[in-house]
Write a protein that holds these residues in place. Structure first.
Motif, short mmCIF file in Angstrom:
data_model
loop_
_atom_site.label_atom_id
_atom_site.label_comp_id
_atom_site.label_asym_id
_atom_site.label_seq_id
_atom_site.Cartn_x
_atom_site.Cartn_y
_atom_site.Cartn_z
N GLY A 69 0.50 -1.17 0.05
CA GLY A 69 -0.09 -0.06 0.30
C GLY A 69 1.00 1.08 0.12
O GLY A 69 1.50 1.12 -1.11
N GLU A 129 -4.70 1.40 -2.66
CA GLU A 129 -5.73 2.26 -1.85
C GLU A 129 -6.10 1.15 0.01
O GLU A 129 -5.79 0.51 -0.05
N PRO A 183 -9.32 -0.63 -2.84
CA PRO A 183 -8.66 -0.74 -3.06
C PRO A 183 -9.06 -0.79 -4.73
O PRO A 183 -10.24 -1.31 -4.32
N GLY A 233 0.79 -6.77 3.03
CA GLY A 233 -0.96 -5.56 3.87
C GLY A 233 -1.41 -6.16 4.43
O GLY A 233 -1.54 -7.50 4.96
N SER A 249 -6.89 -5.16 2.39
CA SER A 249 -7.07 -4.44 1.27
C SER A 249 -5.96 -4.59 0.11
O SER A 249 -6.13 -4.95 -0.82
N VAL A 250 -4.85 -4.72 0.65
CA VAL A 250 -3.43 -5.33 -0.26
C VAL A 250 -3.72 -6.86 -1.05
O VAL A 250 -3.90 -6.67 -1.95
#
Length: 385
Positions: A37, A66, A69, A93, A96-97
């Motif tokens: 990220g 983000e 994401p 991460g 999200s990652v």
């Protein structure tokens, strides 16, 4: 208990210093892309540990994924993979990652328009690149499941997908690398794991005694340790238990053979798509209101939840249900998370937008009974103002 198939192929490497074992988990001839990220992975030293563990290998790095994401960002990663002949992905991460990496792994192998992966909720996925993860933020359970969520601001859409091809090959869980997480992210992670558990537990009785007991243990653990994690951020025992709880909350075990809800998530996704509110915070708003709105359909499990998780056993049934909903809301507030839409600058016009978005995305029969319509969602959201 319902019939079910259960298989989880993800290997977990749990504990202190396990990043050092990365090299043995990835094929020796693989060209690896590391996806992450922002700058926290570098500042915390996690990326440095990974580079050291994979010294001598050909590595490609892709940063900038983000917190929710983005579809466009994921497609840039797909282009870089093709340009560099990458054949193994490593997500570094939180959810999200890892979610983005799952989508990227599938999109790289998909011959059609990658947007179809999301509009089909993953049903068109037939293969995906192999990938692993190094978890830095325990929350979503994405490190040990096959689902993800991607946001497309241009379409004002946040859509989930799921495929058996999208399990990580392995995931590294080192509780020590969570010590430096900001309190906001710790709180989000605890609430996210809590609501994941509730979506699979708070439905109606199905004689799944093991799954219910397991879920209740996870909920009690989060209630007990969540606030302590904010108070003592470098307590290894607290962090290790929270990390494992978040993984177990959504790796398939407690959801096997039981009815599931997920209405809070689908409604919450539309809030995030509207104004980018943290995913966990949308859940903290929607869930208590939904619990109250659906109290008759969920009555038996609400009473079980009150007794077995919160030890609320006295008073009438309605009084106990009121008390347990209030206890749930106060727990979220104790974690520093506001539980009303007005706290996130959402009023009646925004509720109209959210309801219309649910209709546009086909989210018209939500909940364990497929009975929560967009107009029911409107009522739930109005009650959460």
């Amino acid at each position: 208990m319902k019939n079910f198939n259960f298989q989880n192929p993800t290997r977990i490497l749990f504990g202190k210093g396990r990043i050092a074992d990365l090299n043995d988990q990835i094929p020796s001839d693989a060209k690896v892309m590391i996806l992450f990220g922002g700058g926290s992975a570098e500042r915390s030293g996690v990326l440095g540990q990974i580079r050291e563990a994979l010294a001598g290998r050909t590595l490609v790095e892709f940063g900038g994924i983000e917190p929710n994401p983005r579809y466009a960002t994921a497609l840039k990663a797909v282009d870089m993979i093709n340009e560099n002949n990458v054949d193994f992905l490593l997500a570094v991460g939180g959810g999200s990652v890892i979610d983005a990496t799952k989508f990227i792994a599938a999109a790289t192998k998909y011959e059609g328009d990658a947007w179809e992966i999301l509009t089909s909720y993953g049903s068109v996925i037939k293969e995906a690149m192999p990938f692993g993860s190094v978890l830095t933020l325990p929350a979503t359970g994405s490190e040990m499941n096959s689902g993800g969520v991607i946001t497309n601001p241009e379409k004002e859409a946040k859509l989930p997908f799921n495929s058996s091809h999208c399990f990580p090959v392995f995931s590294v869980l080192d509780p020590e690398i969570t010590y430096t997480l900001p309190p906001r992210q710790v709180a989000n992670g605890v609430v996210d794991a809590f609501v994941h558990t509730m979506e699979q537990y708070l439905t109606y009785p199905s004689a799944a005694y093991v799954q219910d007991g397991f879920a209740e243990t996870l909920l009690r653990t989060l209630i007990e340790l969540g606030p302590k994690a904010l108070e003592t951020p470098k307590d290894y025992d607290i962090r290790s238990n929270l990390m494992w709880t978040a993984t177990l909350a959504l790796n398939g075990l407690i959801g096997a053979g039981v009815p599931q809800d997920w209405a809070s998530h689908m409604i919450g996704h539309e809030i995030t798509a509207l104004n980018d509110t943290d995913h966990a915070r949308t859940l903290a708003v929607v869930l208590p209101s939904l619990m109250n709105d659906q109290r008759d359909r969920k009555r038996e499990k609400l009473l079980q939840y009150a007794a077995n998780v919160w030890n609320i056993r006295d008073g009438s049934e309605d009084a106990r249900i009121d008390a347990v909903i209030d206890s749930t809301r106060r727990f979220f507030e104790q974690m520093g998370i506001k539980t009303h839409l007005s706290d996130y600058a959402i009023g009646a016009p925004e509720i109209d937008h959210i309801v219309n978005a649910l209709k546009e995305h086909g989210m018209t029969t939500l909940g364990e009974h497929d009975a929560i319509t967009p107009e029911d969602a409107r009522r739930i959201l109005n009650a959460a103002l």
